[in-house]
Each structure stands twice: as structure tokens, then as C-alpha cells.
Design an enzyme around this catalytic site. Structure first.
Site, PDB file in Angstrom:
ATOM      1  N   CYS A   2       0.871  -1.168   0.000  1.00 21.45           N
ATOM      2  CA  CYS A   2       0.000   0.000   0.000  1.00 21.45           C
ATOM      3  C   CYS A   2       0.910   1.220   0.000  1.00 21.45           C
ATOM      4  O   CYS A   2       1.554   1.529   1.000  1.00 21.45           O
ATOM      5  CB  CYS A   2      -0.907   0.010   1.222  1.00 21.45           C
ATOM      6  N   GLU A 105      -3.596   0.874  -6.343  1.00 17.88           N
ATOM      7  CA  GLU A 105      -2.655  -0.146  -6.799  1.00 17.88           C
ATOM      8  C   GLU A 105      -2.410   0.079  -8.287  1.00 17.88           C
ATOM      9  O   GLU A 105      -3.231   0.695  -8.977  1.00 17.88           O
ATOM     10  CB  GLU A 105      -3.202  -1.556  -6.559  1.00 17.88           C
TER      11      GLU A 105
END
Length: 236
Positions: A2, A105
Site C-alpha cells: 500500500c 494499486e
């Protein structure tokens, strides 16, 4: 991993969702490592505080922050163990909640890296599992002592508070984008993450089910952390 997320939920909604006082809040559409961002630390769950994204353990010689911690090894790695175990010491460390309403992402596609935003389909805020730590850089300040006066070099401690986001295996929504995802805590488990012993806390670090979540492509302007505007979360 992340490495970027969003948090633009209105402050009143954020305060109500986490039952905390929210002050000095600024919406973030592209929260990035190195920035000072809102967290809820176990030492004071009544308010949102700000810490720098990129955990630096108390014993580190240099300010080399870690933005993620693997759920499988948080109790073993020296960098994260003190925070995970909520160990007492001269410098504090522990667990925290990292509020967000989406995270990004990237997928390699024709023409470059394409960012996708992952969120709940109702755009509700959620808490990512985090670890935090204090770090004190030693700064040598040379004043009149350089000319033979005073008592010599002095050390000026300036405690820095930093955090990392814990990651785990992806759910079925994120799996097509990346082999890791942030640990999203069920609302009922948030207080346990902050206060439980290491064994129980470790049991909470499972992938959040993909039901009710979605991923959609967004502007490649997200790739530059200097960009931070509402248009970044719009579908591309």
C-alpha cells in the site's frame, strides 16, 4: 503493498465513524509516503493525531522509513516488533488505525503504469491496520563553542512520530492488481487491534473479503505524489 491512498471523507462523518475528535483535517486524494497524515493511536483513541508515513524504529540511526509491514512477520522483524507488541520504552511505539476511504494499486498496461483505486462501493471510510513509533534524531548544533566559547557541541532532540500500514494477502478484488493489500480491519475489530495482546492482534490481520468492494482505473496523474485534487478519484 500500500503506497498511496485517499481520505476525503468530511470531517464530521469521520468523527462520527470513529468516535473521535477531528481537528486540522485536510482532505487527501493522493496521500503519499513522507506526508503527515491522520491516524488514531492506541495511546489516545479519543482524537485523530498526525504522523509521518514511513515508520522509523526508535533505534534507527537514519531516517529511512518503512511504509508497509508484512502481517506475517510483524512480531518477528526488529523494525516492527516493539510497535506490534506495544512495548514500553523511553520512546513510545504501538498500534494505530489509519483512516482511509480508498487506496491505489498499479497495473502495467500498454503505455505505462495504470493506477486503480480500490474502495467500498458506497465509498465509506475504513481503518487500515497500522503500527507507529517515535524516533529521536540526534542533531549536533555548533554555536559559539566553535570559537572556543560555551560548553561544546549540544544535542537537540526532536521526536518524530511515524507509522506504517500493515499488509497481507489480497482478496479477490485486489488479486488482479497486486499480490499484497492493506489490512482493512472490520469495524468491530478496530478497538481490539489497538488494545489486544500480540496473539489476538495477529489473528486480525487477515484479508478483508472482497464483497462490497470494487476497483476502477483513475487518472495517471495519481502517479505523481505532488498531485492532490478531487479529480484524481474520478474513474478514468
Amino acid at each position: 503493498m500500500c503506497g498511496r491512498y485517499s481520505l476525503f471523507t468530511p470531517p464530521a462523518d469521520l468523527a462520527r465513524r470513529f468516535d473521535v475528535a477531528v481537528e486540522g483535517y485536510e482532505p487527501r486524494y493522493n496521500a503519499a509516503p513522507g506526508q503527515s497524515l491522520p491516524v488514531i493511536a492506541g495511546r489516545d483513541t479519543s482524537r485523530v493525531t498526525r504522523m509521518e508515513w514511513g515508520l522509523v524504529p526508535s533505534w534507527a540511526d537514519e531516517r529511512d522509513g518503512h511504509i508497509n509491514a508484512r502481517a506475517e512477520t510483524v512480531g518477528e522483524k526488529p523494525t516492527f516488533r516493539a510497535a506490534f507488541e506495544r512495548a514500553d520504552g523511553e520512546l513510545a511505539a504501538g498500534r494505530c488505525l489509519v483512516p482511509a476511504d480508498g487506496f491505489y494499486e498499479w497495473v502495467d498496461e500498454d503505455g505505462g503504469r495504470q493506477p486503480y483505486r480500490v474502495r467500498f462501493d458506497d465509498d465509506r471510510p475504513f481503518a487500515m491496520a497500522g503500527l507507529w513509533s517515535q524516533w529521536r534524531p540526534e542533531t549536533t548544533q555548533t554555536g559559539l563553542s566553535a570559537f572556543g566559547d560555551g560548553d561544546g557541541p549540544t544535542t537537540d532532540p526532536d521526536i518524530v512520530e511515524t507509522f506504517a500500514v500493515v499488509t497481507t494477502e489480497p482478496n479477490d478484488v485486489v488479486a488482479d492488481l497486486h499480490h499484497r493489500m492493506a489490512v482493512i480491519l472490520p469495524a468491530a475489530a478496530e478497538s481490539r487491534w489497538l488494545s489486544a495482546g500480540p496473539g489476538e492482534a495477529g489473528d486480525l490481520l487477515a484479508p478483508y473479503p472482497g464483497d462490497g468492494m470494487e476497483a476502477y482505473p483513475v487518472s495517471r496523474a495519481v502517479n505523481d505524489p505532488a498531485n492532490d485534487s478531487p479529480e484524481l478519484v474520478d474513474p478514468a
